[in-house]
Design a protein around this motif. Structure first.
Motif, short mmCIF file in Angstrom:
data_model
loop_
_atom_site.label_atom_id
_atom_site.label_comp_id
_atom_site.label_asym_id
_atom_site.label_seq_id
_atom_site.Cartn_x
_atom_site.Cartn_y
_atom_site.Cartn_z
N GLU A 111 87.44 63.85 40.76
CA GLU A 111 86.92 63.74 39.45
C GLU A 111 87.32 62.23 38.95
O GLU A 111 86.53 61.68 38.20
CB GLU A 111 87.27 64.96 38.53
N ASP A 112 88.78 62.09 38.93
CA ASP A 112 89.12 60.91 38.37
C ASP A 112 88.67 59.70 39.24
O ASP A 112 88.50 58.54 38.53
CB ASP A 112 90.68 61.03 38.37
N ALA B 65 85.87 59.47 40.66
CA ALA B 65 84.44 59.29 40.33
C ALA B 65 84.25 58.69 38.84
O ALA B 65 83.40 57.49 39.04
CB ALA B 65 83.93 60.73 40.26
N HIS B 66 85.01 58.88 38.13
CA HIS B 66 85.15 58.49 36.67
C HIS B 66 85.59 56.80 36.89
O HIS B 66 84.95 55.80 36.46
CB HIS B 66 86.15 58.99 35.76
N SER C 289 79.07 61.86 38.49
CA SER C 289 79.52 62.96 38.82
C SER C 289 80.25 62.85 40.46
O SER C 289 80.23 61.48 40.64
CB SER C 289 78.37 64.11 39.11
N THR C 290 80.87 63.79 40.92
CA THR C 290 81.29 63.67 42.17
C THR C 290 80.60 63.63 43.16
O THR C 290 80.61 63.00 44.34
CB THR C 290 82.60 64.67 42.21
N THR D 270 80.22 60.05 44.58
CA THR D 270 81.42 59.67 45.04
C THR D 270 81.65 60.23 46.32
O THR D 270 82.12 59.68 47.59
CB THR D 270 82.46 60.08 44.26
#
Length: 110
Positions: free
Chosen positions: A64-65, A67-68, A74-75, A78
């Protein structure tokens, strides 16, 4: 650049103040790569981005990190684009699940 400068109110611009295009970015990137002692023809911004994701993944940064940090909403994107770079995280997750549920790997004879 004196009289040659065109003020287009851009954050990133050529040395003359005009808009950057892909060729400008590649040329500048190769110059920086060469100055860093890399084989400039073997590196592009894309390889640098993949290396960034790979290093984060190998260091245990949650997807999640990651992807950000790479600008994905969203993931899902990614996971699709960086599947190979995310393998260490996925492998650790699978190993943890095996340990939790007493699974055995194929080929083990304990």
């Amino acid at each position: 650049m004196g009289e040659r400068w065109v003020d287009n109110d851009l954050v990133f611009a050529t040395r003359y103040g005009t808009e950057l295009d892909a060729a400008n970015v590649r040329r500048a990137f190769r110059s920086v790569a060469a100055a860093a002692g890399l084989e400039a023809s073997e590196w592009t911004p894309r390889e640098l981005r993949h290396s960034f994701v790979s290093l984060l993944s190998s260091s245990g940064v949650p997807i999640e990190d990651i992807a950000h940090l790479v600008g994905h909403a969203s993931t899902n994107v990614t996971e699709k684009v960086y599947r190979k770079e995310l393998r260490p995280v996925l492998t650790r997750g699978a190993t943890a699940m095996d340990a939790l549920f007493g699974g055995r790997r194929a080929g083990r004879s304990d």
